[in-house]
Design a protein around this motif. Structure first.
Motif, PDB file in Angstrom:
ATOM      1  N   GLU A 189      11.483  -6.360  -3.255  1.00 43.83           N
ATOM      2  CA  GLU A 189      12.033  -7.535  -3.928  1.00 43.83           C
ATOM      3  C   GLU A 189      11.452  -8.817  -3.312  1.00 43.83           C
ATOM      4  O   GLU A 189      11.131  -9.778  -4.030  1.00 43.83           O
ATOM      5  N   LYS A 193       9.164 -11.952  -4.949  1.00 44.94           N
ATOM      6  CA  LYS A 193       9.709 -13.309  -4.879  1.00 44.94           C
ATOM      7  C   LYS A 193       8.833 -14.255  -4.067  1.00 44.94           C
ATOM      8  O   LYS A 193       8.672 -15.431  -4.428  1.00 44.94           O
ATOM      9  N   ASP A 194       8.260 -13.773  -2.970  1.00 38.72           N
ATOM     10  CA  ASP A 194       7.621 -14.663  -1.996  1.00 38.72           C
ATOM     11  C   ASP A 194       6.093 -14.688  -2.055  1.00 38.72           C
ATOM     12  O   ASP A 194       5.483 -15.615  -1.509  1.00 38.72           O
TER      13      ASP A 194
END
Length: 243
Positions: A189, A193-194
């Protein structure tokens, strides 16, 4: 005597530790808190650095071996001077002839049995016709080497911005989350996201660092140089990791 990898590992680890401490100071100052060293966060970031440095060291060695050379004017000049030195006796002499000093081949001890036909093989003048050819060939070789050096620089630069960047960002996200005790589902995840924002941030500074690394910095000092130039980047990563 320490190996280049050991020296690089020690130096880069110290630089990354300094980056993390500075990041903690900045983070606590922004939140108007008195400084207190977060030892756990420091250990996590230093551990990440210890893991990542040998990987980057091997990566830099690989791309330098695959695409060697520095596209610098100094290297081209040095190569041209060496070529000129090796050919300096081939040009015309003051008498207008090509330097006629003979190439002497050692004669065997049994020189009494030497025939007249053997003499040209032992003492032979340099042919004048070869001088221009050798000189042109040397200059063409220098030009080809310069072109090759620029091509190799561009390949290293491109690989560092693409493969190198993707590798380092993925390793940072995965390792820093695993060191915090996150599960693999949280890691995946975090990658989604990053990855993009870190990649954009890296592209804002890395091209300048790469240009310097692949033009003036020796291969066994590139990781340290990148870490030194990346103190601000280390602070950014530490803040991104929520120290």
């Amino acid at each position: 005597m320490w190996s280049p990898l050991t020296v690089t590992l020690v130096q880069s680890t110290i630089i990354n530790a300094i980056s993390n401490v500075l990041a903690q100071i900045i983070d606590q100052w922004k939140h108007d808190k008195p400084f207190k060293l977060n030892v756990i966060a420091l250990i996590q970031f230093v551990t990440y650095a210890i893991i990542i440095v040998p990987i980057n060291f091997s990566w830099q060695k690989y791309i330098e071996a695959r695409y060697p050379g520095f596209p610098t004017a100094a290297t081209t000049w040095k190569r041209w001077r060496w070529t000129s030195f090796n050919n300096r006796h081939v040009g015309p002499s003051s008498s207008g002839r090509v330097d006629d000093r003979p190439i002497v081949i050692p004669i065997s001890a049994d020189h009494n049995n030497t025939t007249t036909n053997d003499i040209p093989m032992m003492i032979k003048d340099k042919p004048a016709a070869t001088a221009p050819h050798r000189w042109r060939s040397s200059r063409n070789s220098s030009s080809s080497s310069t072109s090759s050096g620029m091509r190799n620089f561009l390949m290293k630069f491109f690989l560092d911005q693409t493969v190198g960047s993707v590798m380092n960002i993925l390793l940072f996200i995965v390792l820093i989350n695993l060191l915090k005790g996150a599960s693999w589902s949280v890691v995946w995840e975090a990658i989604g996201k990053d990855f993009y924002p870190i990649m954009i941030a890296r592209l804002k500074y890395r091209p300048v660092v790469s240009t310097l690394m692949y033009t003036v910095v020796p291969v066994d000092r590139r990781v340290v140089f990148g870490s030194a130039c990346g103190v601000i980047w280390g602070i950014y990563l530490s803040l991104y990791a929520a120290v």
